[in-house]
Design a protein around this motif. Structure first.
Motif, mmCIF file in Angstrom:
data_model
loop_
_atom_site.group_PDB
_atom_site.id
_atom_site.type_symbol
_atom_site.label_atom_id
_atom_site.label_comp_id
_atom_site.label_asym_id
_atom_site.label_seq_id
_atom_site.Cartn_x
_atom_site.Cartn_y
_atom_site.Cartn_z
ATOM 1 N N ARG C 28 0.820 -1.201 0.000
ATOM 2 C CA ARG C 28 0.000 0.000 0.000
ATOM 3 C C ARG C 28 0.862 1.263 0.000
ATOM 4 N N ALA C 29 0.746 2.014 -1.072
ATOM 5 C CA ALA C 29 1.516 3.255 -1.179
ATOM 6 C C ALA C 29 1.065 4.265 -0.136
ATOM 7 N N SER C 30 -0.176 4.126 0.338
ATOM 8 C CA SER C 30 -0.693 5.096 1.312
ATOM 9 C C SER C 30 0.046 5.020 2.642
ATOM 10 N N LYS C 31 0.732 3.931 2.893
ATOM 11 C CA LYS C 31 1.484 3.814 4.150
ATOM 12 C C LYS C 31 2.702 4.746 4.172
ATOM 13 N N CYS C 32 3.212 5.073 2.994
ATOM 14 C CA CYS C 32 4.449 5.860 2.906
ATOM 15 C C CYS C 32 4.252 7.219 3.557
ATOM 16 N N TYR C 33 5.172 7.623 4.462
ATOM 17 C CA TYR C 33 5.076 8.958 5.047
ATOM 18 C C TYR C 33 6.170 9.896 4.534
ATOM 19 N N ALA C 77 17.343 -1.118 -9.680
ATOM 20 C CA ALA C 77 18.134 -2.331 -9.899
ATOM 21 C C ALA C 77 17.614 -3.504 -9.070
ATOM 22 N N SER C 78 16.464 -3.334 -8.418
ATOM 23 C CA SER C 78 15.876 -4.389 -7.588
ATOM 24 C C SER C 78 16.827 -4.882 -6.503
ATOM 25 N N CYS C 79 17.613 -3.976 -5.944
ATOM 26 C CA CYS C 79 18.570 -4.417 -4.928
ATOM 27 C C CYS C 79 17.929 -4.530 -3.562
ATOM 28 N N ASP C 80 16.688 -4.011 -3.412
ATOM 29 C CA ASP C 80 15.909 -4.176 -2.174
ATOM 30 C C ASP C 80 16.425 -3.364 -0.983
ATOM 31 N N THR C 81 17.374 -2.460 -1.208
ATOM 32 C CA THR C 81 17.862 -1.653 -0.086
ATOM 33 C C THR C 81 16.728 -0.829 0.513
ATOM 34 N N CYS C 82 15.909 -0.242 -0.354
ATOM 35 C CA CYS C 82 14.800 0.598 0.098
ATOM 36 C C CYS C 82 13.814 -0.187 0.947
ATOM 37 N N SER C 83 13.412 -1.363 0.442
ATOM 38 C CA SER C 83 12.419 -2.156 1.162
ATOM 39 C C SER C 83 12.966 -2.625 2.501
ATOM 40 N N PRO C 87 10.989 2.440 7.145
ATOM 41 C CA PRO C 87 10.433 2.400 8.494
ATOM 42 C C PRO C 87 8.942 2.092 8.513
ATOM 43 N N ARG C 88 8.289 2.200 7.357
ATOM 44 C CA ARG C 88 6.852 1.898 7.306
ATOM 45 C C ARG C 88 6.608 0.516 6.703
ATOM 46 N N GLU C 89 7.678 -0.199 6.479
ATOM 47 C CA GLU C 89 7.612 -1.555 5.918
ATOM 48 C C GLU C 89 6.858 -1.616 4.598
ATOM 49 N N VAL C 90 7.093 -0.597 3.767
ATOM 50 C CA VAL C 90 6.529 -0.608 2.421
ATOM 51 C C VAL C 90 7.561 -1.283 1.505
ATOM 52 N N ASP C 91 7.127 -2.257 0.724
ATOM 53 C CA ASP C 91 8.047 -2.934 -0.187
ATOM 54 C C ASP C 91 8.147 -2.103 -1.471
ATOM 55 N N ILE C 92 9.030 -1.094 -1.405
ATOM 56 C CA ILE C 92 9.134 -0.127 -2.504
ATOM 57 C C ILE C 92 9.639 -0.799 -3.785
ATOM 58 N N MET C 96 8.085 -0.740 -7.622
ATOM 59 C CA MET C 96 8.804 -0.390 -8.855
ATOM 60 C C MET C 96 8.609 -1.497 -9.898
ATOM 61 N N GLU C 97 8.761 -2.726 -9.439
ATOM 62 C CA GLU C 97 8.616 -3.881 -10.329
ATOM 63 C C GLU C 97 7.197 -3.937 -10.902
ATOM 64 N N THR C 98 6.215 -3.692 -10.033
ATOM 65 C CA THR C 98 4.819 -3.739 -10.470
ATOM 66 C C THR C 98 4.542 -2.622 -11.486
ATOM 67 N N LEU C 99 5.043 -1.438 -11.184
ATOM 68 C CA LEU C 99 4.823 -0.316 -12.106
ATOM 69 C C LEU C 99 5.437 -0.600 -13.469
ATOM 70 N N ARG C 100 6.605 -1.242 -13.454
ATOM 71 C CA ARG C 100 7.274 -1.546 -14.720
ATOM 72 C C ARG C 100 6.439 -2.526 -15.547
ATOM 73 N N ILE C 101 5.882 -3.521 -14.869
ATOM 74 C CA ILE C 101 5.066 -4.503 -15.593
ATOM 75 C C ILE C 101 3.827 -3.806 -16.180
ATOM 76 N N ILE C 102 3.204 -2.932 -15.375
ATOM 77 C CA ILE C 102 2.016 -2.209 -15.867
ATOM 78 C C ILE C 102 2.406 -1.265 -17.023
ATOM 79 N N ALA C 103 3.533 -0.583 -16.852
ATOM 80 C CA ALA C 103 3.978 0.369 -17.885
ATOM 81 C C ALA C 103 4.189 -0.353 -19.208
#
Lengths: 295, 660, 190
Positions: C28-33, C77-83, C87-92, C96-103
């Motif tokens: 959920r992107a809404s979790k991002c603060y 680069a899907s390195c997962d550092t962000c995820s 601190p909000r446990e959003v799998d960023i 990105m991967e999902t947006l790329r598939i949709i794009a």
């Protein structure tokens, strides 16, 4: 100790020395590697970024073959490992996913067979004490920075080691008689396939890691990923010339360092296939060994 | 014929927004025993209560159901209402159609209305079985216990003592003073913390009504409001307090150096020590874990040097039991351990310190005599980075809550760095600046405007060492660009967390705590210093993150509550207690270990049966200790135990009303 | 700077946002603060047109098209550092991967070279069961109009036995081909 061995595509080409050294070292440690017959590509990040189901299905076929034999998979390549692990975790997490995957691959995979990183197998199954006991030529005086890359320890829920400051390779290197050097770039991303497809993005990322390794005072870098190896070894010259520097930092697969310490000839491990010449380090180690023997 | 009155409350729109209250009132008219039913906007208000009283008179009602909020909120209100309307208070039953209905089913009015109707149906069935109950009274012990001797505990004790009651302060450290004693200056006035704290410490020590019991911990608590029996462990000080003059010679001559907890391990104390020079009592204790004599059997330097022969190695811990009428819990907080952050170096970088370390670094009596020097090499830092919300507002690695004080103390620190190191640069990484409080936002504005601290909106992702610098990576989220600072020192505003033994103390005294181990107040708005356990009050940061003014205010409030209790000779008790039907009690004793309040016991009775006198054991309830939890009634296999007001018959009537 | 019509954006973006949440398995992107810890730690942020945090913000406001057209989602680069650090446990990274598939489904490909690389890679997997690296490098460089960009490396690689001239294949690649076919049958855009 027996595992279903999955070399992955890189290990038959750019990462051939990883395959050579893995097989030699496993044999020396008494670890039996049964190569999965007719294994297929894990799909790597390309499948992962293209289609969710395809990304899960490709590794599932290999896991299914391993499962038929009742074996866990031992995977040297960090990228293959994380993709295969993702499949294992997803299949375990829901029966629906298990059903879907089995239908797509037209084989049965239940999540029984686990994906294991080769580093994990050596450090935690074989054990550091057993490895240390088999060391013939301790890597005395060799200062090594361990480079884990991003995929081996992330996401943390898959991990066998800490995602920010992993230790397993450092401890392994220490068990081989070398000196592990602490640094802050253990898990920084090397840019992966960006280096091939978009070098203006990839090279600066590679350069940062090389610069940090050089600054740490290490003699060489140890790695567990053929893509990291490609980027740090094969593209070291490109990265250096782009930024007007020369690093001359040999990069080893951790299995090569193990092989050297276990007394296996460097050529048999494929050390001569590196782009950055590692013979200087081998020579130094031999000289030190000679001095110890005469003493 | 029993005549029940039903009163449905709208609670403004809180209930009426989701429940058709008029319909519920209409439905209730058909329930057996209901003589009158109506609804009203605010039943708890003066007109609402008048409505109930009038209906009791007009419709000859003899028992009442109020369907409104949780009984935790207004049961006492409506009980008083019944009493002034001429009914026994326990002929009231409440149906909770707010927390249990409207608030959890906001989107389906039809079903919520049905559920509210059923809840009222159950309450009507139960109230028909209710019996009038009478309260009795118990005497009150006129002595208060304050647990914790920080600023909150000291303030509460002073206020209670000034009202004329005897107070004991139990403090686990060798000195009172708490965290405030470690702080250098206080925001927003920048007056010296010690200058305002130490006079209060002296006042407490000299007050005829206050006893300081330092280096002591609570061992056990029994009893109940008005009469708590508290066992206190006085740890062996190894120094006779009556002989010691506090001359300090022993502390100079002691050969063992130990990192000082008070100085955040940045300098040493001795094994015989007072935590800081202004300690109260200013008499040392021996830290037996580190003392050379206690660890090796040799030394005895302090004993030899002491001019009054006060050192006594043979002292042992002493357990004393004292009865108290009221307890104020003021055990304070601890700091979040930032070593869980791998991206900030897992606590291994020496020049990455916490705010409390920084307080000692700028304190004139601290390890650097008030000169800001970084711990690794003693150099004066030029570029100082502050990071806020470390462990706060972080569900992944820390706590979800905001620690409330960090914005202000970081602004204070930033100001002090700029004031003390003229050519310094200060960078504050923040997510929000939260400065509600008198003079707080003005202080923050001065920090950026007059003192030139650079505030960068973004959470730091990584800190690593490069040479003798610390590289700090963040994003300036206002610009949308990654930023990097080469810092000399990094100060983390680590979260305020509950004391590590907070849960243990709460369980011992018998009150509740939240998921973060902060103590729970009885009501977040209307009972912020009470606990759910009568006679136990809260003060300061043990209840949640707070700054000094708030802690002091809450301490005075807790003291006022304690004084209110202690000013009475006796108090009424709740009649909702267990009782035993001796005729069917088998005397199995299952109930005895189940009771958390030690209110149950077995006694021997004599009775005549078949012409003979026999003796047998039966359960007995000490109604002074019983808190009415009902655990015994569940354990009782012969149903001989019943909780008044929640008897098996009453509960089953509710179940039948719902299910039959 | 162009003004954002928030009312419109939110109305249009709701459905897409729901799709992102669904496709990403519940992220959920809404979790991002909006703390920016993801972007501060992102090793590729220097090359991005929008920081990962800004992508999350676009999603929160319903500005989906802008997110889908960004280079960021391709450069990740899907390195997962962000995820790992969020601190909000959003799998960023997953977003990105999902947006790329949709794009890709919508035909928005801001980074053609990277996309071609992945296409070629998967073609090789489908055809051979494994990846034929020489073919990949050459194919990519020809398609990218930079033939033999890695020419300086190729001879050395051949010499060291690191590049196979012939594709690595598995004997019977029917099974892998079937996997691709089955994924397509289930609506996969491969």
């Amino acid at each position: 100790m027996k595992y279903a061995y999955y070399p992955g595509c890189s290990l038959s080409s750019t990462g051939i020395e990883y395959d050579m050294s893995t097989r030699k070292v496993a044999k020396a440690l008494g670890v039996e590697l049964w190569e999965i017959p007719e294994w297929n590509c894990c799909g790597a990040s390309s499948a992962h970024l293209t289609d969710h189901l395809l990304a899960l299905a490709l590794p599932a076929r290999n896991l299914a073959i391993a499962e038929e034999q009742g074996l866990d998979m031992a995977i040297p390549c960090a990228a293959c490992y994380v993709r295969t692990k993702a499949t294992e975790v997803e299949v375990k997490s829901s029966e629906e996913m298990q059903k879907t995957i089995s239908e797509v691959i037209e084989r049965k995979y239940t999540g029984q067979s686990r994906a294991r990183a080769l580093l994990d197998v050596f450090v935690n199954d074989v054990g550091l004490d057993s490895i240390n006991a088999l060391v013939h030529k301790p890597l005395k005086g060799l200062k090594v920075v361990s480079y884990y890359g991003c995929l081996l320890v992330r996401p943390p829920k898959y991990g066998f080691d800490d995602p920010e400051d992993p230790q397993s390779m450092d401890k392994l290197v220490e068990a081989l008689g070398a000196t592990p050097v602490d640094w802050a770039f253990k898990t920084e991303c090397c840019s992966g396939a960006h280096a091939i497809a978009k070098s203006e993005v990839g090279l600066p990322m590679i350069e940062k890691i090389l610069a940090a390794a050089k600054e740490s005072g290490a003699d060489c870098i140890a790695t567990a990923c053929p893509l990291c190896m490609c980027n740090l070894d094969m593209r070291q010259g490109q990265a250096g010339s782009k930024f007007g520097r020369s690093y001359n930092l040999p990069v080893f697969y951790f299995t090569e360092l193990m092989g050297i310490a276990l007394g296996i000839k460097p050529e048999e491990l494929g050390v001569n296939k590196h782009f950055v010449d590692a013979s200087g380090i081998i020579k130094k180690l031999n000289e030190a060994e000679g001095r110890r023997e005469t003493a | 014929m029993k005549r029940v009155g039903v009163f449905i409350c709208h609670c403004g729109s809180n209930i009426a927004g989701a429940v058709d209250c008029e319909k519920v009132a209409e439905n209730a008219k058909s329930f057996p025993g209901v003589a009158f039913s109506t609804d009203y906007k605010y039943m708890c208000s003066e007109p609402g209560q008048e409505l109930i009283k009038k209906a009791i008179k007009d419709h000859k009602l003899d028992r009442i159901v109020v369907a409104s909020c949780s009984p935790r909120m207004h049961e006492p209100t409506f009980r008083r209402c019944l009493e002034s309307g001429g009914l026994n208070a326990y002929l009231l039953e409440m149906a909770n159609i707010r927390e249990h209905c409207s608030w959890v089913h906001p989107d389906d009015k039809e079903k919520a209305t049905w559920k509210a109707t059923e809840l009222v149906r159950m309450a009507v069935a139960k109230v028909l079985k209710n019996e009038p109950l009478q309260r009795s009274t118990i005497p009150i012990t006129k002595r208060a216990l304050v647990i914790g001797g920080g600023i909150a505990g000291i303030q509460a004790a002073l206020d209670i003592a000034n009202a004329g009651h005897i107070v004991d302060i139990v403090e686990k450290e060798p000195s009172i003073g708490g965290k405030m004693a470690q702080i250098d200056k206080t925001f927003p006035t920048l007056d010296c913390s010690a200058c305002i704290l130490t006079p209060k410490m002296v006042e407490a020590a000299n007050h005829p009504n206050i006893n300081l019991i330092t280096y002591s911990e609570i061992e056990n608590v029994e009893g109940y409001v008005g009469n708590f029996d508290v066992t206190i462990r006085k740890k062996a000080r190894s120094v006779d307090m009556t002989l010691c003059t506090g001359c300090g010679t022993c502390m100079q001559k002691c050969p063992t150096k130990v990192p000082s907890e008070f100085e955040m391990l940045m300098t040493d104390r001795r094994a015989i020590y007072t935590p800081f020079p202004q300690a109260i009592p200013n008499k040392p204790v021996i830290d037996r874990k580190n003392c050379r004599y206690f660890t090796t059997g040799k030394c005895r330097v302090c004993e030899k040097i002491c001019p009054t022969k006060a050192v006594d190695y043979t002292q042992e811990d002493e357990l004393v039991t004292q009865r108290y009428g009221a307890i104020v819990v003021a055990t304070g907080f601890d700091l979040f351990d930032h070593s869980v952050y791998g991206e900030y170096g897992y606590g291994k970088y020496k020049d990455v310190i916490t705010g409390l370390h920084f307080e000692r670094l700028i304190n004139a009596s601290g390890p650097t005599m008030g000169k800001i020097k970084r711990p690794s090499d003693g150099k004066v830092p030029k570029d100082v980075v502050f990071i806020k919300c470390v462990g706060s507002r972080d569900e992944a690695k820390g706590k979800a809550y905001c620690s409330k004080t960090c914005c202000m103390y970081t602004a204070k620190h930033a100001t002090l760095v700029r004031e003390k190191i003229k050519d310094s640069n200060v960078y504050v990484f923040y997510m929000d600046v939260r400065t509600p409080g008198k003079g707080y936002d003005e202080f923050y504005t001065r920090t950026t405007d007059q003192f030139g601290a650079k505030y960068i909106r973004g959470r730091v992702s990584k800190i690593y060492e490069k040479g003798d610098k610390l590289i700090v990576r963040g994003e300036d989220t206002l610009l949308g660009r990654p930023v990097e600072v080469e810092a000399d020192m990094v100060v983390l505003a680590t979260a305020m967390v509950a004391q590590p033994d907070a849960a243990k103390l709460a369980q011992m005294v018998g009150f509740s705590y939240d998921q973060d181990n902060f103590y729970t107040e009885a009501h977040p708005k209307l009972a912020p210093v009470e606990t759910h356990t009568a006679g136990v009050f809260l003060a300061g940061a043990c209840q949640g993150p707070k700054d000094i003014p708030e802690s002091v205010a809450q301490a005075s409030a807790a003291a006022a509550k304690a004084c209110g209790l202690l000013s009475k000779e006796e108090m009424p008790t709740e009649p909702i207690v267990s009782c035993v039907n001796e005729a069917i009690c088998a005397g199995c004793g299952m109930c005895v270990p189940v009771c958390p309040y030690k209110a149950l016991d077995l006694k021997v009775i004599q009775e005549r049966a078949h012409g003979k006198t026999i003796t047998r054991k039966v359960a007995t309830v000490n109604s002074g200790l019983c808190q009415g939890c009902g655990a015994c009634t569940v354990a009782c296999r012969s149903a001989a135990l019943n909780l008044k007001h929640f008897t098996n018959e009453q509960i089953l009537a509710e179940v039948d009303a719902l299910c039959l | 700077m162009e003004k954002i019509e928030l009312t419109k954006a939110l109305a249009q973006g709701q459905q897409m946002l729901a799709e992102v949440t669904h496709e990403s398995g519940g992220v959920r992107a809404s979790k991002c603060y909006q703390c920016g810890k993801c972007s501060a730690g992102c090793p590729v942020a220097f090359a991005m047109d929008k920081t990962p945090r800004e992508i999350m913000r676009l999603l929160q406001l319903g500005l989906m098209e802008e997110a889908l057209k960004s280079h960021t989602i391709w450069l990740c680069a899907s390195c997962d550092t962000c995820s790992t650090r969020c601190p909000r446990e959003v799998d960023i990274a997953k977003v990105m991967e999902t947006l790329r598939i949709i794009a890709k489904k919508k035909g928005y490909v801001a980074e053609k070279k990277l996309d071609q690389f992945h296409d070629l890679f998967l073609k090789s997997v489908e055809r051979n069961g494994r990846v034929y690296e020489m073919g990949l490098v050459l194919g990519r460089n020809i398609l990218g109009m930079q033939p033999f960009k890695d020419v300086e490396l190729s001879p050395a690689m051949l010499l060291k036995g690191k590049l196979a001239l012939l594709p690595h294949t598995i004997k019977d690649n029917g099974e892998v081909k079937k996997i691709f076919a089955n994924v397509r049958k289930r609506g996969g855009k491969v």
